[in-house]
Enzyme design. Sequence first.
Site, mmCIF file in Angstrom:
data_model
loop_
_atom_site.group_PDB
_atom_site.id
_atom_site.type_symbol
_atom_site.label_atom_id
_atom_site.label_comp_id
_atom_site.label_asym_id
_atom_site.label_seq_id
_atom_site.Cartn_x
_atom_site.Cartn_y
_atom_site.Cartn_z
ATOM 1 N N PRO A 109 1.961 -2.921 -5.842
ATOM 2 C CA PRO A 109 2.333 -3.457 -4.280
ATOM 3 C C PRO A 109 1.048 -2.998 -3.417
ATOM 4 O O PRO A 109 0.580 -1.749 -3.242
ATOM 5 C CB PRO A 109 3.485 -2.386 -4.179
ATOM 6 C CG PRO A 109 4.060 -2.092 -5.363
ATOM 7 C CD PRO A 109 2.878 -2.115 -6.531
ATOM 8 N N GLU A 110 0.601 -4.230 -2.687
ATOM 9 C CA GLU A 110 -0.014 -3.834 -1.580
ATOM 10 C C GLU A 110 0.692 -4.612 -0.340
ATOM 11 O O GLU A 110 1.896 -4.704 -0.709
ATOM 12 C CB GLU A 110 -1.501 -4.649 -1.744
ATOM 13 C CG GLU A 110 -2.427 -4.161 -3.014
ATOM 14 C CD GLU A 110 -3.748 -4.749 -3.043
ATOM 15 O OE1 GLU A 110 -4.365 -4.746 -2.030
ATOM 16 O OE2 GLU A 110 -4.075 -5.145 -4.131
ATOM 17 N N LYS A 136 1.790 -0.211 3.626
ATOM 18 C CA LYS A 136 2.311 -0.333 2.331
ATOM 19 C C LYS A 136 3.623 0.452 2.466
ATOM 20 O O LYS A 136 4.334 0.453 1.382
ATOM 21 C CB LYS A 136 1.496 0.387 1.144
ATOM 22 C CG LYS A 136 -0.095 -0.451 1.137
ATOM 23 C CD LYS A 136 -0.883 0.036 0.178
ATOM 24 C CE LYS A 136 -1.893 -0.405 0.073
ATOM 25 N NZ LYS A 136 -3.244 0.181 -0.559
ATOM 26 N N ARG A 181 5.889 4.367 -13.001
ATOM 27 C CA ARG A 181 4.898 5.385 -12.812
ATOM 28 C C ARG A 181 5.272 6.504 -11.904
ATOM 29 O O ARG A 181 4.798 7.677 -12.162
ATOM 30 C CB ARG A 181 3.481 5.028 -12.882
ATOM 31 C CG ARG A 181 2.785 4.302 -13.890
ATOM 32 C CD ARG A 181 1.640 3.614 -13.544
ATOM 33 N NE ARG A 181 0.521 4.493 -13.257
ATOM 34 C CZ ARG A 181 -0.820 4.077 -12.832
ATOM 35 N NH1 ARG A 181 -1.277 2.902 -12.895
ATOM 36 N NH2 ARG A 181 -1.642 5.214 -12.492
ATOM 37 N N ARG A 233 -16.449 2.942 12.032
ATOM 38 C CA ARG A 233 -16.609 3.710 10.855
ATOM 39 C C ARG A 233 -18.058 3.614 10.224
ATOM 40 O O ARG A 233 -18.609 2.792 10.457
ATOM 41 C CB ARG A 233 -15.578 3.464 9.851
ATOM 42 C CG ARG A 233 -14.086 3.608 10.162
ATOM 43 C CD ARG A 233 -14.128 5.110 10.593
ATOM 44 N NE ARG A 233 -12.660 5.467 10.998
ATOM 45 C CZ ARG A 233 -12.051 6.144 9.960
ATOM 46 N NH1 ARG A 233 -12.488 6.687 9.066
ATOM 47 N NH2 ARG A 233 -10.657 6.556 10.473
ATOM 48 N N ARG A 248 -12.978 3.208 -7.475
ATOM 49 C CA ARG A 248 -12.028 2.131 -7.789
ATOM 50 C C ARG A 248 -12.717 0.863 -8.345
ATOM 51 O O ARG A 248 -13.960 0.651 -8.137
ATOM 52 C CB ARG A 248 -11.266 1.383 -6.540
ATOM 53 C CG ARG A 248 -10.719 2.471 -5.620
ATOM 54 C CD ARG A 248 -9.771 3.399 -6.349
ATOM 55 N NE ARG A 248 -8.591 2.888 -7.015
ATOM 56 C CZ ARG A 248 -7.492 3.352 -7.409
ATOM 57 N NH1 ARG A 248 -7.245 4.619 -7.331
ATOM 58 N NH2 ARG A 248 -6.679 2.519 -7.991
#
Length: 261
Positions: free
Chosen positions: A2-3, A59, A110, A150, A248
């Site tokens: 899921p995103e 999300k 999970r 940022r 990642r």
Amino acid sequence: MPELPDVEGFRRELADHLPGRVVRRVHVLDAGVLNGITAPALGRRLHGRRFAAPQRHGKWLILPTDHGSLLVHSGMTGHPYYAGAGAPPERYERVIIELDQGELRYSDLRKLRGIWFAEDGDALGEIVGEQGPDALSIDRAGFVDAIAARRGRLKPVLTDQAVLAGLGNMLADEICWRARINPANAVESLTVDELSSLHRSMRSVLRTSVRHGCIPHFSGWITTVRRVVSARCPRCETPLHHTRIGGRGTVWCPHCQLWRG
DNA sequence: TCAGTTGTTTATAT
DNA sequence: AATATAAACAACTG
């Protein structure tokens, strides 16, 4: 999995069935998915409550009732869904909420995240933490505002939920590839044109993915080949690079997406 | 047996 | 104050 697009798909499905439904009984099959509340307390909170229209931010799936909201974060493997009474269970069913018609269920292999209950808006804010604007609805100016302030490499900024809510590891790679920008490039190095291109790519990737309820496995998408050994760029046939950015797994095309630090 | 995994938090270091 | 890295969470898959 899921995103943002997946969660939006969950929301859409629940929006068809949940509003107006009243909770009859709560079955917690595995309390490991509950956060900040015990199974009996969740049962007491939800009993007799009537669900309103489901909402989503990033999300997070927010399921408001006439008193308090059920919050669902699916982690990597969670799946909230509606089932007619007696429908066969999924493999890793964790919670079943019996309604006056049908059931609201949550399955999750999970159990990395799970379910919360927020009595009010303050509690909700504490639970979901700092969230940037939702990636699906942000316009170009908002996108630039969020990103450009940022520092650091592009990909970790794109996937930081406090900057922009909804993008995950795979969407970030797809969007950077589409915009022809290296995910390891410094945000400070991005030109106005590149920021616009990123925003356009994000809109396009999200629109298609949301329509499908997940990132589609189309040819011409880098996500489709990200796990394929010796995969080549769908655009230029250059062998793709695999690295690690922000901890990642990351895939990009060394020809289309030039690195400049 | 071991490395890897689509998400996030926490601790520690820079 | 921000950013970077690693580990942890859990349960698989290859």
